[in-house]
Design a protein around this motif. Structure first.
Motif, short mmCIF file in Angstrom:
data_model
loop_
_atom_site.label_atom_id
_atom_site.label_comp_id
_atom_site.label_asym_id
_atom_site.label_seq_id
_atom_site.Cartn_x
_atom_site.Cartn_y
_atom_site.Cartn_z
N LEU A 49 -6.45 -7.76 -0.59
CA LEU A 49 -5.12 -7.20 -0.36
C LEU A 49 -4.14 -7.41 -0.10
N ILE A 50 -3.75 -8.31 -0.99
CA ILE A 50 -2.45 -8.79 -2.02
C ILE A 50 -2.55 -7.72 -3.15
N THR A 52 -3.72 -5.39 -3.62
CA THR A 52 -3.71 -3.69 -3.39
C THR A 52 -3.10 -3.61 -2.72
N GLU A 53 -2.55 -4.22 -1.85
CA GLU A 53 -1.42 -3.49 -0.46
C GLU A 53 -2.55 -2.43 -0.17
N ASP A 54 -3.40 -2.82 -0.25
CA ASP A 54 -3.96 -1.53 0.63
C ASP A 54 -5.45 -1.75 1.63
N ALA A 102 -1.92 -5.63 5.31
CA ALA A 102 -1.29 -4.77 3.76
C ALA A 102 -0.39 -4.71 4.05
N GLU A 103 -0.07 -3.97 5.55
CA GLU A 103 1.84 -3.75 5.61
C GLU A 103 2.61 -4.82 5.67
N LEU A 105 2.61 -7.05 3.58
CA LEU A 105 2.72 -7.15 2.03
C LEU A 105 2.95 -6.37 1.40
N GLN A 106 3.17 -5.10 1.93
CA GLN A 106 4.02 -4.18 1.68
C GLN A 106 5.62 -4.17 1.77
N THR A 108 6.64 -7.31 2.38
CA THR A 108 7.36 -8.37 2.31
C THR A 108 8.56 -8.49 1.34
#
Ligand code: SAM
Length: 330
Positions: A49-50, A52-54, A102-103, A105-106, A108
């Motif tokens: 997840l880190i 791809t953030e997807d 993922a959200e 991370l996007q 942050t």
């Protein structure tokens, strides 16, 4: 004792067949480590997840592996099948959690890395954790929990078991949790120790900790300045723990790390111990071990345990340091 390492053996041909062609190659490498048993499924998911953030891209990669694994023989590849099943189950059971991470991370904010000044680093950490604890209390202290209270509980109990094995959980002990976050360890320790104090630079983390465990009679929680531990008197604690806190101190500057080592030595009783899980996020265990050894030497600690990964679910790198009694002058 399970030993989950960052590096590890090269993937076997069976693992390579399961992950062949998965893109990007960083996902393939993480899957290789997970299916080789080098990192847990929870840590692998977090890393993907880190990367791809997807969440859909991660789900698609895991689905691909799951589909290919159906052709594996249960008899000859049972360990590998089990690993794939564990990963698949985790993704299926935590789909909304993965999307949430993922959200997060996007959203942050970018870290000023390395911080230009200690003040800037501390202010950044305060903002980051004030923000992230509002997104998900569980994920804000352990991204690999995927925001799940059950996964965080499992991970916390593994840390507790290690502290217990190291003799740091005892009803005549005073414990300090440096960077206590939402107080998950404070809460678990409280019934088994005399007193437990938690300090954190983030006001909203402390608010969450107070809500979760502030009413326990032997718990003290406070928002610190982020600069030091001046609120505590010298020789107060038998144990100080810092679980995934030092990487943020380090990002704030070498001077802050020095201060916290000096402060930990000051607030610990002679013979007391500083337990660190994760010193940095550099990914270089030898470099971390060397830095911790130098800090320990300069601040009067003996190194009892250096750079091991004793936990099954989380790959936190552990250090156990004992404060030397002051030298007696003759
Ligand atoms: C990844 S979280 C871990 C929280 C907790 N130790 C746990 O494992 O549940 C890192 C914590 O360190 C805290 N922190 C970062 N810089 C700090 C500083 N200079 N002083 C005190 N706490 C700090 C953050 O606010 C955050 O709560």
């Amino acid at each position: 004792m399970a030993h989950i390492g960052f590096a590890g053996e090269p993937p076997s041909p069976a693992v390579r067949r399961l992950t062949a062609g998965i893109a990007p190659s960083t996902l393939q490498e993480i899957l290789n480590r997970c299916l080789s048993g080098t990192v847990s499924p929870a840590v692998a998911l977090m890393q993907m997840l880190i990367d791809t953030e997807d969440a859909s891209a991660v789900r698609a990669a895991v689905d691909e592996v799951t589909g290919r694994a159906a052709t594996l023989s249960r008899a000859s590849d049972s360990i590998l099948r089990d690993r794939v099943d564990d990963l698949t189950q985790l993704v299926v059971e935590n789909e909304p959690g993965c999307e949430r991470i993922a959200e997060m991370l996007q959203g942050t904010m970018d870290s000023p890395e390395p911080a230009r000044t200690v003040e800037e680093g501390i202010a950044f950490c305060e903002r980051l954790f004030d923000w992230s604890v509002q997104q998900s209390e569980e994920a804000s202290v352990a991204l690999y929990s995927l925001g799940s209270p059950q996964l965080l509980e499992r991970a916390t109990m593994e840390i507790m078991a290690e502290l217990e094995q190291w003799g740091r959980v005892s009803n005549d002990h005073s414990v300090l949790d440096i960077g206590c976050g939402i107080g998950r360890l404070v809460q678990k320790l409280a019934p088994y120790v005399r007193e437990v104090s938690g300090i954190d630079v983030s006001k909203r983390m402390i608010d969450a900790a107070v809500r979760r465990c502030g009413s326990l009679p032997n718990v003290h929680l406070l928002k610190g300045t982020g600069h030091d531990l001046h609120e505590f008197a010298g020789a107060t604690f038998d144990t100080a723990i810092a679980v995934d806190t030092f990487p943020y101190l380090r990002q704030s500057g070498a001077a802050l790390v020095e201060t916290y080592f000096m402060e930990a030595a000051r607030v610990l009783k002679p013979g007391g111990e500083l337990v660190i899980f994760n010193y940095s996020y550099l990914g270089d265990d030898e470099a971390d071990a060397a830095e911790v050894a130098a800090l320990a030497r300069d601040h009067g600690f003996d190194v009892l345990v250096s750079a091991i990964r004793p936990l099954a679910m989380w790959d936190g790198l552990a250090f156990r340091l004992r404060r030397r009694p002051p030298a007696v002058s003759s």
